[in-house]
Design a protein around this motif. Structure first.
Motif, short mmCIF file in Angstrom:
data_model
loop_
_atom_site.label_atom_id
_atom_site.label_comp_id
_atom_site.label_asym_id
_atom_site.label_seq_id
_atom_site.Cartn_x
_atom_site.Cartn_y
_atom_site.Cartn_z
N SER A 71 0.83 -1.21 0.00
CA SER A 71 0.00 0.00 0.00
C SER A 71 0.86 1.25 0.00
N ALA A 72 1.93 1.22 0.79
CA ALA A 72 2.85 2.35 0.83
C ALA A 72 3.49 2.58 -0.54
N ALA A 73 3.87 1.50 -1.21
CA ALA A 73 4.48 1.61 -2.53
C ALA A 73 3.49 2.18 -3.54
N GLU A 74 2.23 1.76 -3.43
CA GLU A 74 1.22 2.28 -4.35
C GLU A 74 1.02 3.78 -4.15
N VAL A 75 0.89 4.19 -2.89
CA VAL A 75 0.71 5.61 -2.59
C VAL A 75 1.93 6.41 -3.06
N ASP A 76 3.11 5.89 -2.82
CA ASP A 76 4.33 6.58 -3.23
C ASP A 76 4.38 6.75 -4.74
N GLY A 77 4.05 5.68 -5.46
CA GLY A 77 4.07 5.76 -6.92
C GLY A 77 3.07 6.76 -7.45
N LEU A 78 1.86 6.76 -6.88
CA LEU A 78 0.84 7.70 -7.33
C LEU A 78 1.19 9.13 -6.95
N ALA A 79 1.84 9.30 -5.81
CA ALA A 79 2.28 10.64 -5.40
C ALA A 79 3.33 11.18 -6.37
N LYS A 80 4.24 10.32 -6.79
CA LYS A 80 5.25 10.74 -7.76
C LYS A 80 4.60 11.10 -9.10
N ALA A 81 3.63 10.28 -9.52
CA ALA A 81 2.93 10.56 -10.77
C ALA A 81 2.17 11.88 -10.69
N ALA A 82 1.52 12.12 -9.54
CA ALA A 82 0.77 13.37 -9.37
C ALA A 82 1.71 14.57 -9.38
N ALA A 83 2.87 14.41 -8.75
CA ALA A 83 3.85 15.50 -8.73
C ALA A 83 4.37 15.80 -10.13
N TYR A 84 4.58 14.73 -10.90
CA TYR A 84 5.06 14.91 -12.29
C TYR A 84 4.02 15.64 -13.13
N ARG A 85 2.75 15.21 -13.01
CA ARG A 85 1.68 15.85 -13.78
C ARG A 85 1.50 17.30 -13.35
N ALA A 86 1.62 17.54 -12.05
CA ALA A 86 1.49 18.92 -11.56
C ALA A 86 2.62 19.79 -12.10
N ALA A 87 3.82 19.24 -12.16
CA ALA A 87 4.96 19.99 -12.68
C ALA A 87 4.78 20.29 -14.17
N GLU A 88 4.23 19.32 -14.91
CA GLU A 88 3.94 19.55 -16.33
C GLU A 88 2.95 20.71 -16.50
N LEU A 89 1.94 20.72 -15.67
CA LEU A 89 0.93 21.79 -15.75
C LEU A 89 1.56 23.14 -15.41
N VAL A 90 2.41 23.18 -14.41
CA VAL A 90 3.08 24.43 -14.04
C VAL A 90 3.94 24.94 -15.19
N ARG A 91 4.67 24.00 -15.84
CA ARG A 91 5.50 24.41 -16.98
C ARG A 91 4.63 24.97 -18.10
N ALA A 92 3.49 24.31 -18.34
CA ALA A 92 2.60 24.78 -19.39
C ALA A 92 2.03 26.15 -19.06
N GLU A 93 1.68 26.37 -17.81
CA GLU A 93 1.15 27.67 -17.39
C GLU A 93 2.23 28.75 -17.50
N THR A 94 3.47 28.37 -17.22
CA THR A 94 4.58 29.32 -17.35
C THR A 94 4.76 29.75 -18.80
N LEU A 95 4.65 28.78 -19.71
CA LEU A 95 4.78 29.09 -21.15
C LEU A 95 3.64 30.00 -21.61
N VAL A 96 2.45 29.77 -21.08
CA VAL A 96 1.31 30.63 -21.43
C VAL A 96 1.58 32.06 -20.94
N ALA A 97 2.04 32.18 -19.70
CA ALA A 97 2.33 33.50 -19.14
C ALA A 97 3.41 34.22 -19.95
#
Length: 219
Positions: A71-97
């Motif tokens: 369960s810990a491994a699953e949460v960790d993996g999903l947390a990393k995936a969420a962080a990656y997706r969030a970082a992608e969105l931030v980069r995209a928002e930066t490019l828009v700005a």
């Protein structure tokens, strides 16, 4: 789930032994000989099952630890995936700005050029290119919103279903990959061994019971 029931182990053993005596058709001496020749297999089978049963509490603890680590491994993996997706969105928002800033600057330059009777046509063309770039950046940002939201939702669901309150708590329960693999192999081996031992004892019980049935019932 690791199977196990001490009562069933003892019950199976006693029923097999009783059926063997009842169906032998022998006197006390014959029963004694039968127990030596045929009962050895029964004793060995049930000894194995009882030995495995004594290990059950410890193996249940290891099974719980394995479930927690997975369960810990699953949460960790999903947390990393969420962080990656969030970082992608931030980069995209930066490019828009950045694209918006470039458009604003180009618009101001075009106004100045028109006022000074400069090369407005060239600046207008450049402004058009920048506006296209802004549209493209906005499109890319839109493509990043859904995956980022989905990743956050998946993480929230996994965390809710887990024994952990936070991602940090889950990460504190992580096991090294080799330790997790070894623990998983140990639990799976025990489960298979227990299931096999229990099946053997049940087959012995079923075999002895069928021998005790009248001929008319088995024909």
């Amino acid at each position: 789930r690791v199977p196990g029931d001490l009562v069933s182990v003892k019950t199976l053993k006693s029923e097999v032994a009783a059926a063997a005596v009842a169906t032998s058709g022998c006197g006390p001496e014959g029963v004694e000989v039968m127990e030596v020749t045929e009962g050895a297999e029964v004793e060995q089978a049930f000894a194995r099952l009882e030995r495995l049963y004594t290990q059950l509490p410890a193996m249940e603890e290891k099974g719980a630890a394995l479930a927690r680590a997975r369960s810990a491994a699953e949460v960790d993996g999903l947390a990393k995936a969420a962080a990656y997706r969030a970082a992608e969105l931030v980069r995209a928002e930066t490019l828009v700005a950045e694209a918006e800033a470039c458009v604003c600057e180009a618009e101001a330059a075009l106004v100045r050029s028109e006022s000074a009777e400069g090369d407005a046509a060239e600046k207008a063309a450049h402004l058009g290119d920048l506006r296209l770039a802004l549209m493209a950046a906005g499109t890319q940002r839109g493509l990043k919103v859904g995956p980022a939201q989905n990743a956050e939702h998946a993480l929230a669901q996994a965390l809710e279903a887990s024994p952990f309150d936070t991602v940090e708590e889950a990460r504190a329960a992580l096991l090294p990959a080799d330790s997790l693999a070894a623990l998983s192999a140990e639990v799976q081996a025990y489960q298979a061994d227990y299931a096999e031992a229990l099946a053997v004892c049940q087959q012995l019980e079923d075999g002895e019971a069928s021998e005790g049935l009248p001929q008319s019932a088995t024909s």
